[in-house]
Design an enzyme around this catalytic site. Structure first.
Site, PDB file in Angstrom:
ATOM      1  CB  SER A 134     -53.321   1.738  30.912  1.00 51.55           C
ATOM      2  OG  SER A 134     -54.571   1.303  30.475  1.00 51.55           O
TER       3      SER A 134
ATOM      4  CE1 TYR B  97     -59.490   1.513  34.616  1.00 54.54           C
ATOM      5  CE2 TYR B  97     -61.147   2.557  33.240  1.00 54.54           C
ATOM      6  CZ  TYR B  97     -59.990   1.827  33.362  1.00 54.54           C
ATOM      7  OH  TYR B  97     -59.312   1.417  32.240  1.00 54.54           O
TER       8      TYR B  97
ATOM      9  CE1 TYR C 219     -52.724  -1.314  28.177  1.00 54.05           C
ATOM     10  CE2 TYR C 219     -51.742  -0.468  26.190  1.00 54.05           C
ATOM     11  CZ  TYR C 219     -52.314  -0.255  27.403  1.00 54.05           C
ATOM     12  OH  TYR C 219     -52.487   1.017  27.856  1.00 54.05           O
TER      13      TYR C 219
END
Ligand code: GLN
Length: 313
Positions: A68, A192, A244
């Site tokens: 991420s 991605y 997150y």
């Protein structure tokens, strides 16, 4: 009092020791099968300053996949090529409080993903990159921001996630059905997955953080790698959503704009050209590196780096 290299090194060593003591609390990610092969005892940190100071402890030079953390670079690229208005007409800027791979809010609240730091947001960000070869553009950007021309894709991790990434597929097809995603979901997901599978070290991440902290300028060359207005947007979103659904607690305890990835990395930046990278593949329930978070917390405390701290680095 200016902080010298010996003080930084001592802080990193103490932080690394404390990080090692909490490793038993974490677990290596296994939902991407290839990630489960990581050595769970790994732990490393690197702090880099724009004056050229580099301090390291432990496994700071072991490559791992960005996961991420790539979302921050994808956002830079999308803002550079598609521009602010297009990107933020499709993605919001609000923290979610939900898991990084959650689908919940897309149905309940808004057809736009809440922010670019969660999977849904990053998949849309990826679709906004307007270059002939988005992955190659990403790789070029990653190499320049990390100061490492050897950065490359980990084919095994990429294939492993592409084979098993059903949740990200669900997100992409849902976004497509709601007309948020332009283009072919499988093609966008391929980019991605590749971006997530680019390998870096904690040292590379420290360099990246240092460039962000230096408003996008590489101090070694004086070159503006990223426009400072784009840096400001990305860093603000890192502070608000980079960890997150643990971003709030992390902001209180560490107080540094940061971004984590399930490969075990965290990149953070402090004021005045300071970047920090950590690596520890054991994760907590939120998907953040337990050792890395502890290191960030101790380093921030010892060196007075919290953005709302009164001391200056
Ligand atoms: N590649 C991972 C995924 O999409 C990245 C998630 C993460 O690092 N939190 O599931």
């Amino acid at each position: 009092m200016a902080i010298d290299k010996a003080m930084i090194q001592a802080a990193l060593e103490e932080a690394w020791d404390e990080g090692r003591n909490v490793l038993y609390e974490g677990k290596v990610a296994d939902y991407i099968p290839e990630l489960a092969k990581a050595d769970s005892s790994n732990l490393g940190v690197c702090l880099m300053r724009k004056d050229g100071t580099v301090c390291t402890v432990g496994d700071y030079n072991i490559p791992f996949t960005m996961q991420s953390i790539s979302k921050t670079m994808a956002l830079i690229l999308a803002l550079q090529t598609a521009g602010y208005d297009k990107v933020f007409s499709k993605i919001g800027m609000e923290p979610t409080g939900d898991r990084f791979d959650s689908i919940l809010q897309l149905e309940l609240k808004d057809w736009r993903p809440f922010n670019p730091m969660i999977n849904a947001g990053a998949i849309v960000t990826t679709s906004c990159i307007e270059t002939p070869d988005p992955f190659q553009s990403f790789l070029d950007l990653a190499r320049s921001l990390c100061g490492n021309p050897k950065i490359r894709l980990n084919e095994c991790v990429y294939r492993s996630e592409k084979r098993t990434g059903t949740r990200n597929r669900s997100i992409a097809f849902l976004l497509k059905s709601d007309h948020v995603l332009d283009g072919e979901p499988e093609e966008i997901l391929d980019v991605y997955f590749r971006m997530c599978s680019v390998m870096v070290t904690a040292k590379d991440l420290a360099h990246y953080g240092m460039i962000l902290s230096n408003h996008g300028v590489d101090p070694a060359t004086g070159k503006q790698l990223v426009d400072s207005r784009i840096v400001r947007i990305v860093v603000t979103l890192m502070m608000l959503c980079g960890m997150y659904d643990e971003s709030g607690e992390y902001a209180v305890k560490v107080g540094l704009p940061s971004k984590s990835g399930v490969g075990g990395g965290i990149v953070a930046l402090a004021r005045q050209g300071v970047g920090i990278g950590t690596f520890g593949p054991k994760l907590n329930k939120k998907g953040n590196s337990v050792g890395g978070e502890k290191i960030m917390q101790v380093v921030s405390e010892k060196l007075g780096l919290h953005v709302f701290d009164t001391k200056t680095f």
